[in-house]
Design a protein around this motif. Structure first.
Motif, PDB file in Angstrom:
ATOM      1  N   GLU A 130     -15.020 -39.921 -49.158  1.00  0.00           N
ATOM      2  CA  GLU A 130     -14.968 -38.595 -48.560  1.00  0.00           C
ATOM      3  C   GLU A 130     -13.729 -38.420 -47.693  1.00  0.00           C
ATOM      4  N   LEU A 131     -13.197 -37.200 -47.729  1.00  0.00           N
ATOM      5  CA  LEU A 131     -12.129 -36.779 -46.825  1.00  0.00           C
ATOM      6  C   LEU A 131     -12.681 -35.691 -45.913  1.00  0.00           C
ATOM      7  N   ASP A 132     -12.045 -35.500 -44.797  1.00  0.00           N
ATOM      8  CA  ASP A 132     -12.393 -34.384 -43.913  1.00  0.00           C
ATOM      9  C   ASP A 132     -11.989 -33.095 -44.636  1.00  0.00           C
ATOM     10  N   VAL A 133     -12.958 -32.298 -45.044  1.00  0.00           N
ATOM     11  CA  VAL A 133     -12.695 -31.114 -45.858  1.00  0.00           C
ATOM     12  C   VAL A 133     -11.697 -30.173 -45.186  1.00  0.00           C
ATOM     13  N   LYS A 134     -11.700 -30.090 -43.879  1.00  0.00           N
ATOM     14  CA  LYS A 134     -10.798 -29.177 -43.170  1.00  0.00           C
ATOM     15  C   LYS A 134      -9.354 -29.681 -43.179  1.00  0.00           C
ATOM     16  N   LYS A 135      -9.151 -30.913 -43.629  1.00  0.00           N
ATOM     17  CA  LYS A 135      -7.801 -31.464 -43.755  1.00  0.00           C
ATOM     18  C   LYS A 135      -7.410 -31.597 -45.220  1.00  0.00           C
ATOM     19  N   THR A 136      -7.960 -30.701 -46.051  1.00  0.00           N
ATOM     20  CA  THR A 136      -7.617 -30.690 -47.476  1.00  0.00           C
ATOM     21  C   THR A 136      -7.200 -29.289 -47.900  1.00  0.00           C
ATOM     22  N   ILE A 137      -6.361 -29.229 -48.921  1.00  0.00           N
ATOM     23  CA  ILE A 137      -6.000 -27.942 -49.511  1.00  0.00           C
ATOM     24  C   ILE A 137      -7.151 -27.445 -50.392  1.00  0.00           C
ATOM     25  N   CYS A 138      -7.981 -28.367 -50.854  1.00  0.00           N
ATOM     26  CA  CYS A 138      -9.142 -27.976 -51.662  1.00  0.00           C
ATOM     27  C   CYS A 138     -10.054 -27.019 -50.899  1.00  0.00           C
ATOM     28  N   ASP A 139     -10.084 -27.143 -49.583  1.00  0.00           N
ATOM     29  CA  ASP A 139     -10.883 -26.214 -48.790  1.00  0.00           C
ATOM     30  C   ASP A 139     -10.318 -24.796 -48.910  1.00  0.00           C
ATOM     31  N   ASP A 140      -8.997 -24.672 -48.967  1.00  0.00           N
ATOM     32  CA  ASP A 140      -8.373 -23.358 -49.187  1.00  0.00           C
ATOM     33  C   ASP A 140      -8.793 -22.791 -50.539  1.00  0.00           C
ATOM     34  N   ILE A 141      -8.862 -23.657 -51.547  1.00  0.00           N
ATOM     35  CA  ILE A 141      -9.252 -23.211 -52.882  1.00  0.00           C
ATOM     36  C   ILE A 141     -10.711 -22.774 -52.894  1.00  0.00           C
ATOM     37  N   ARG A 142     -11.554 -23.500 -52.167  1.00  0.00           N
ATOM     38  CA  ARG A 142     -12.962 -23.110 -52.055  1.00  0.00           C
ATOM     39  C   ARG A 142     -13.060 -21.706 -51.475  1.00  0.00           C
ATOM     40  N   GLN A 143     -12.220 -21.401 -50.495  1.00  0.00           N
ATOM     41  CA  GLN A 143     -12.286 -20.101 -49.833  1.00  0.00           C
ATOM     42  C   GLN A 143     -11.696 -18.972 -50.674  1.00  0.00           C
ATOM     43  N   CYS A 144     -10.583 -19.246 -51.374  1.00  0.00           N
ATOM     44  CA  CYS A 144      -9.923 -18.163 -52.123  1.00  0.00           C
ATOM     45  C   CYS A 144     -10.307 -18.127 -53.598  1.00  0.00           C
ATOM     46  N   GLY A 145     -10.820 -19.247 -54.142  1.00  0.00           N
ATOM     47  CA  GLY A 145     -11.231 -19.294 -55.539  1.00  0.00           C
ATOM     48  C   GLY A 145     -10.105 -19.311 -56.539  1.00  0.00           C
ATOM     49  N   LYS A 146      -8.882 -19.602 -56.067  1.00  0.00           N
ATOM     50  CA  LYS A 146      -7.722 -19.603 -56.955  1.00  0.00           C
ATOM     51  C   LYS A 146      -7.000 -20.942 -56.887  1.00  0.00           C
ATOM     52  N   ALA A 147      -6.322 -21.279 -57.980  1.00  0.00           N
ATOM     53  CA  ALA A 147      -5.554 -22.516 -58.051  1.00  0.00           C
ATOM     54  C   ALA A 147      -4.379 -22.478 -57.077  1.00  0.00           C
ATOM     55  N   ILE A 148      -4.003 -23.654 -56.619  1.00  0.00           N
ATOM     56  CA  ILE A 148      -2.776 -23.820 -55.834  1.00  0.00           C
ATOM     57  C   ILE A 148      -1.955 -24.881 -56.552  1.00  0.00           C
ATOM     58  N   ILE A 149      -0.729 -24.513 -56.907  1.00  0.00           N
ATOM     59  CA  ILE A 149       0.166 -25.387 -57.649  1.00  0.00           C
ATOM     60  C   ILE A 149       1.472 -25.494 -56.862  1.00  0.00           C
ATOM     61  N   ILE A 150       1.897 -26.721 -56.585  1.00  0.00           N
ATOM     62  CA  ILE A 150       3.137 -26.951 -55.839  1.00  0.00           C
ATOM     63  C   ILE A 150       3.972 -27.972 -56.611  1.00  0.00           C
TER      64      ILE A 150
END
Length: 159
Positions: free
Chosen positions: A65-85
């Motif tokens: 487990e990682l701290d969810v608030k220190k992940t970009i995946c949490d941003d994806i959970r909130q916006c529902g869209k992919a993030i590609i860098i």
């Protein structure tokens, strides 16, 4: 960085234990050349690895487990869209973001995994310390198709 496994983390690791899921992670690895690929169960309060393919010694295993608030995946959970860098250093939005600096990655891709009932399960995510071209249409389409396949597999496992 890692928390002790509890019943939820063990359940997530069991959900991810699947030859088809492992094959999808391998497909993403071969196509993108990313060194770490994971299926993550992401909730408002948790980020738990369901399955991983780690060729860069990132150090996560299923159930970790990682701290969810220190992940970009949490941003994806909130916006529902992919993030590609493709390259963090060239991206004005991400080059000073604490998450890439904390985990030491230069390239990142994360796509939402949605279950057949429309609920958000988590993400198909990939990181690498090297620059990778991920934003090409063919690559983004592949990641979306893989996330959809993962959603179908996980939907069957949860029912």
């Amino acid at each position: 960085m890692f928390d002790v496994k509890d019943d939820f983390a063990v359940q997530v690791a069991v959900e991810g234990r699947d030859a088809e899921i492992e094959a999808i992670l391998l497909e993403v690895c071969h196509t993108t050349r990313m060194g770490f690929i994971a299926v993550a169960r992401v909730t408002e309060s948790r980020w738990v690895a369901a399955q991983v393919l780690d060729r860069i010694a990132f150090g996560l295993n299923p159930g970790d487990e990682l701290d969810v608030k220190k992940t970009i995946c949490d941003d994806i959970r909130q916006c529902g869209k992919a993030i590609i860098i493709d390259r963090v250093a060239d991206d004005p939005e991400w080059r000073t973001h604490p998450v890439p600096m904390m985990f030491g990655f230069e390239s990142y891709a994360s796509v939402p995994i949605v279950l057949s009932d429309g609920s958000f399960y988590g993400t198909l995510c990939a990181i690498d310390p090297e620059e990778r071209v991920l934003s090409a249409t063919e690559t983004v389409d592949l990641l979306n198709r893989c996330a959809a396949r993962l959603g179908a597999i996980l939907s069957k496992r949860k029912s």
